[in-house]
Design a protein around this motif. Structure first.
Motif, PDB file in Angstrom:
ATOM      1  N   PRO A 116       0.809  -1.366   0.158  1.00  0.00           N
ATOM      2  CA  PRO A 116      -0.030   0.125  -0.078  1.00  0.00           C
ATOM      3  C   PRO A 116       0.901   1.200   0.078  1.00  0.00           C
ATOM      4  O   PRO A 116       1.182   1.652   0.855  1.00  0.00           O
ATOM      5  CB  PRO A 116      -0.720  -0.214   1.338  1.00  0.00           C
ATOM      6  N   VAL A 117       1.045   1.715  -1.052  1.00  0.00           N
ATOM      7  CA  VAL A 117       2.256   2.925  -1.269  1.00  0.00           C
ATOM      8  C   VAL A 117       1.678   4.326  -1.466  1.00  0.00           C
ATOM      9  O   VAL A 117       2.136   5.115  -1.760  1.00  0.00           O
ATOM     10  CB  VAL A 117       3.035   2.567  -2.565  1.00  0.00           C
ATOM     11  N   GLY A 118       0.311   4.354  -1.475  1.00  0.00           N
ATOM     12  CA  GLY A 118      -0.471   5.712  -1.468  1.00  0.00           C
ATOM     13  C   GLY A 118      -0.479   6.527  -0.304  1.00  0.00           C
ATOM     14  O   GLY A 118      -0.064   6.340   0.614  1.00  0.00           O
ATOM     15  N   PRO A 119      -1.349   7.691  -0.490  1.00  0.00           N
ATOM     16  CA  PRO A 119      -2.173   7.962  -1.830  1.00  0.00           C
ATOM     17  C   PRO A 119      -1.320   8.694  -2.943  1.00  0.00           C
ATOM     18  O   PRO A 119      -0.666   9.316  -2.644  1.00  0.00           O
ATOM     19  CB  PRO A 119      -3.406   8.947  -1.058  1.00  0.00           C
ATOM     20  N   ILE A 120      -1.762   7.871  -3.999  1.00  0.00           N
ATOM     21  CA  ILE A 120      -0.924   8.451  -5.425  1.00  0.00           C
ATOM     22  C   ILE A 120      -1.787   9.415  -5.821  1.00  0.00           C
ATOM     23  O   ILE A 120      -2.933   9.204  -6.302  1.00  0.00           O
ATOM     24  CB  ILE A 120      -0.720   7.356  -6.164  1.00  0.00           C
ATOM     25  N   LEU A 121      -1.623  10.738  -5.980  1.00  0.00           N
ATOM     26  CA  LEU A 121      -2.265  11.668  -6.719  1.00  0.00           C
ATOM     27  C   LEU A 121      -1.401  12.601  -7.461  1.00  0.00           C
ATOM     28  O   LEU A 121      -0.212  12.825  -7.502  1.00  0.00           O
ATOM     29  CB  LEU A 121      -2.714  12.593  -5.394  1.00  0.00           C
ATOM     30  N   ASP A 122      -2.154  13.094  -8.706  1.00  0.00           N
ATOM     31  CA  ASP A 122      -1.627  14.066  -9.408  1.00  0.00           C
ATOM     32  C   ASP A 122      -2.110  15.303  -9.160  1.00  0.00           C
ATOM     33  O   ASP A 122      -3.176  15.838  -9.356  1.00  0.00           O
ATOM     34  CB  ASP A 122      -1.914  13.664 -10.874  1.00  0.00           C
ATOM     35  N   LEU A 123      -1.099  16.010  -8.432  1.00  0.00           N
ATOM     36  CA  LEU A 123      -1.343  17.554  -7.782  1.00  0.00           C
ATOM     37  C   LEU A 123      -0.982  18.636  -8.588  1.00  0.00           C
ATOM     38  O   LEU A 123      -0.722  19.690  -8.114  1.00  0.00           O
ATOM     39  CB  LEU A 123      -0.704  17.828  -6.451  1.00  0.00           C
ATOM     40  N   ALA A 124      -0.634  18.214  -9.890  1.00  0.00           N
ATOM     41  CA  ALA A 124      -0.056  19.241 -10.715  1.00  0.00           C
ATOM     42  C   ALA A 124      -1.084  20.469 -10.865  1.00  0.00           C
ATOM     43  O   ALA A 124      -0.636  21.811 -11.089  1.00  0.00           O
ATOM     44  CB  ALA A 124       0.227  18.659 -12.319  1.00  0.00           C
ATOM     45  N   GLY A 125      -2.441  20.270 -10.803  1.00  0.00           N
ATOM     46  CA  GLY A 125      -3.290  21.443 -11.038  1.00  0.00           C
ATOM     47  C   GLY A 125      -3.736  22.206  -9.728  1.00  0.00           C
ATOM     48  O   GLY A 125      -4.473  23.177  -9.820  1.00  0.00           O
ATOM     49  N   VAL A 126      -3.035  21.876  -8.606  1.00  0.00           N
ATOM     50  CA  VAL A 126      -3.318  22.641  -7.203  1.00  0.00           C
ATOM     51  C   VAL A 126      -3.320  24.048  -7.672  1.00  0.00           C
ATOM     52  O   VAL A 126      -4.099  24.928  -7.107  1.00  0.00           O
ATOM     53  CB  VAL A 126      -2.696  22.170  -6.112  1.00  0.00           C
TER      54      VAL A 126
END
Length: 730
Positions: free
Chosen positions: A226-236
């Motif tokens: 369980p390596v997450g949370p995996i998120l794409d935060l490029a748009g923050v």
């Protein structure tokens, strides 16, 4: 500090790719020895993946490699089609690198076989949570260990003791695709069944969030990470109009509603919409259109259809058909006012004002999602544009013919070649949608004749590129080469067939009673379509061939009659006026000569073993559907091309002729095909063994049926067409 590499293979589409890339970035941060290659796939017409990778900040330790595009529109089919390309990509990457493993998206687990070929460990990257992973393993156990039918849970009130959840799980929250039954559910389950073959599963979750599920799988194989949370935060920090509006709102005062990339709220999802179909005049195109609409109506309960009908002067068949059609609130007919034009294209042109008025009336109070035009009615795209409606084409012939039309249009209008040069030419043409060169002698005569009629047809066909899509009466397994040759091009084609009117299959009549008395597969059936007829001299040659062949036969024989410059077909009052003297007496008990006959009812009969046909597209599909091999005797339109395809490309028909052409206007002398040539083809046809043309036709018939079943190629194309229609209107 020896370096090593992992190869990640996400499923097609942007969401799984971005999750994969964010996961690799976390792993790359953990170990400087690691590098990653991501093999990307994308669905036809999906440019998001290429755009994402093109804009990605370059990194020497994270590279992308795009697999060659494929034409498959269904995700699982596309993944399956990439196995050779995946093998090649891995083979290239392993040269000079230390490959430590292949990390597969959950939908790509089939590629574990490729990893094994190279001796590489295989892992899974699971973009969802541990609870979902555990549920999948539980359902797999029920399905394959306990042999339980998962479709029993559909609409069930049962609660299930899923080990990775602390509470019983209601059946109503199970993923619908896994409990629906049928080939798509089986496809998914057979993919998931390979989870135990993984060395480990990397999961986009964290222990504190799903401790119960993660602990329930501890110590079991495969191990989960369980390596997450995996998120794409490029748009923050992205500045846009929405963010500026939010800046003006009080803290924690806004509720945000969003339903994912493909999410729609229920009211929008269930909003009804209508398509307006406009077939060309005459019964054959109308019946094909109606059968196509019935398939689409079965696929989506929101859809309704209006069919605008036209008919030639003195043609009562269209009105009779619509009058006898079983009433349906979702399928209605609207007859355009009659016109006096006897030439089909002139009649269509004369209806433009009436079409405009009919569409204007239909759009009031209805959500019109598009106008679907017969190939000869493409001029009405201008009317569709006036109202702002997307226009589609319904093509009643095959994909090969559609591709040929586009090729000839390119020669005519791009290369400025005179198509009349191909008339009586021995040239062979490199048509992209055929695997073999196409002889000029099988091109549709009307397109290469030159003169105003040819120009009229070509100017109609020239509008094909203006369509949003073309619905084609074919199926992928029958015309895979042609369909694949047009994949990824505009307009998109939707092979939704075979579309057949099977209403006459069980009709009781005198002909059927005669067939009931004949041995199985013993009768050769001769029938040449609605407009098929021959000169008296040619009729005598056919009769002699039948008599000499000693085969049982059923012959639909009709009479050509001149009306002005055109020829029409009527019934003989006495067959003796055209048949050789004594023919009917000599063949009594062996054969029957009849007038018009219901073709599908005959082809469906067990006694019929061969079909001498004009190779019209409807007849071709009916022959395939019922597994009855053909001998080719084309007459007009694209029938010579169909004969070429069946005989030369598929080896599914016996040849009488490929290039025989009738002349409706009586302007040219028509060749007479001798009795010996016809007899030889009939003998070959009726003695065909299972491994020859008969076996090939029967096998293709089975594929045609499968194409229309849930999960079949045509079923998917029907669904994709409806989804694309809805997407275009928002």
């Amino acid at each position: 500090m020896e370096k090593f590499e992992l190869i990640f293979i996400p499923s097609p589409g942007l969401s799984h790719l971005t999750a994969t890339v964010e996961a690799t970035k976390l792993l790359l941060d953990r170990d400087p020895r690691l590098s990653v290659t991501v093999l990307t796939m994308q669905l036809p017409n999906d440019t998001a993946v290429d755009a994402y990778t093109a804009n990605f900040s370059a990194s020497p330790r994270l590279t992308f490699s795009a697999l060659p595009p494929q034409s498959k529109a269904f995700m699982l089919d596309l993944i399956d089609s990439q196995i050779t390309n995946v093998r090649h990509a891995i083979d290239q990457r392993r040269r000079g690198r230390r490959i430590a493993g292949i990390v597969l998206d959950i939908f790509c687990l089939k590629f574990v076989d490729v990893a094994r070929e190279f001796g590489f460990p295989a892992y899974c990257f699971f973009t969802s949570g541990a609870g979902t992973l555990g549920l999948f393993q539980y359902l797999l156990s029920l399905k394959f260990d306990e042999e339980k039918e998962l479709s029993e849970f559909k609409n069930s009130g049962e609660e299930l003791p899923v080990p990775c959840f602390s509470l019983p799980v209601p059946a109503k929250v199970l993923p619908a695709v896994l409990i629906a039954g049928g080939p798509i559910a089986d496809h998914f389950l057979n993919i998931l069944r390979r989870i135990p073959e993984m060395e480990g599963v990397v999961v986009n979750t964290f222990h504190e969030f799903e401790s119960y599920a993660i602990d329930s799988m501890a110590g079991k194989n495969p191990r989960i990470y369980p390596v997450g949370p995996i998120l794409d935060l490029a748009g923050v920090s992205r500045e846009d109009d929405v963010k500026r509006w939010l800046d003006d709102q009080p803290e924690k005062s806004v509720v945000f509603l969003c339903f994912g990339t493909n999410g729609k709220n229920h009211r929008r999802k269930m909003e009804k919409f209508e398509l307006i179909f406009i077939p060309s005049p005459g019964l054959s195109h109308l019946t094909a259109t109606v059968e196509a609409t019935k398939l689409l109506l079965d696929r989506d309960p929101r859809l309704s259809v209006t069919v605008l009908t036209m008919q030639l002067p003195n043609d009562t068949a269209v009105d009779a058909y619509t009058a006898n059609f079983s009433a349906s609130p979702r399928l209605t007919f609207s007859a355009l006012p009659p016109q006096s034009k006897a030439f089909m294209l002139d009649l269509i042109d004369s209806q433009i004002t009436n079409v405009r008025h009919a569409i204007d009336q239909r759009r009031r109070g209805r959500r019109i999602a598009g106008i679907v035009l017969d190939i000869f009615c493409l001029k009405f795209v201008d009317v569709a544009r006036e109202f702002g409606f997307p226009a589609y084409c319904f093509f009643t012939s095959g994909a090969g013919t559609l591709g040929l039309f586009q090729y000839l249009l390119s020669l005519k209008f791009d290369e400025e070649k005179e198509l009349s040069e191909f008339k009586n030419s021995g040239e062979e043409l490199p048509v992209p949608c055929f695997s073999l060169p196409v002889p000029a002698k099988v091109l549709p005569a009307v397109l290469i004749a030159g003169g105003p009629i040819a120009d009229h047809f070509l100017n109609i066909l020239r509008r094909i590129p203006e369509m949003e899509g073309v619905v084609v009466n074919t199926f992928h397994e029958f015309e895979s080469y042609a369909i694949d040759s047009m994949a990824g091009k505009n307009p998109r084609i939707y092979p939704v067939g075979p579309i057949l009117d099977l209403a006459g299959v069980s009709r009781e009549d005198d002909v059927k009673r005669w067939l009931d008395d004949q041995p199985e597969k013993s009768v050769v059936f001769l029938c040449f379509g609605t407009n098929g007829s021959f000169s008296g001299e040619q009729v005598k040659e056919i009769a002699l061939a039948l008599e000499n062949s000693e085969c049982r036969f059923l012959w639909s024989l009709r009479k050509p009659v001149s009306e002005g410059v055109e020829k029409v077909v009527v019934e003989y009052e006495d067959f003796g006026e055209v048949l050789p003297e004594g023919f009917l007496e000599r063949t009594k008990g062996v054969g029957r000569v009849v007038g018009w006959v219901g073709q599908v009812g005959v082809l469906a009969h067990r006694a019929v073993g061969g079909f001498v046909s004009h190779c019209g597209w409807n007849s071709t599909l009916e022959s395939v559907w019922f597994g009855v091999p053909m001998a080719t005797f084309p007459l007009y339109a694209e029938q010579q091309l169909n004969a070429f395809y069946l005989v030369k490309e598929l080896g599914m028909a016996e040849m009488i002729r490929l290039d025989y052409k009738t002349d409706f206007r009586g302007e040219e002398e028509v060749e007479i095909v001798g009795a010996g040539e016809i007899e030889g083809a009939i003998r070959r046809l009726m003695t065909a063994e299972g491994g020859g043309v008969r076996g090939k036709v029967e096998e293709m018939g089975r594929k045609g049926r499968a194409a229309l079943e849930i999960g079949g190629s045509s079923y998917k194309a029907q669904v994709e067409f409806i989804e694309d229609v809805i997407r275009k209107v928002g």
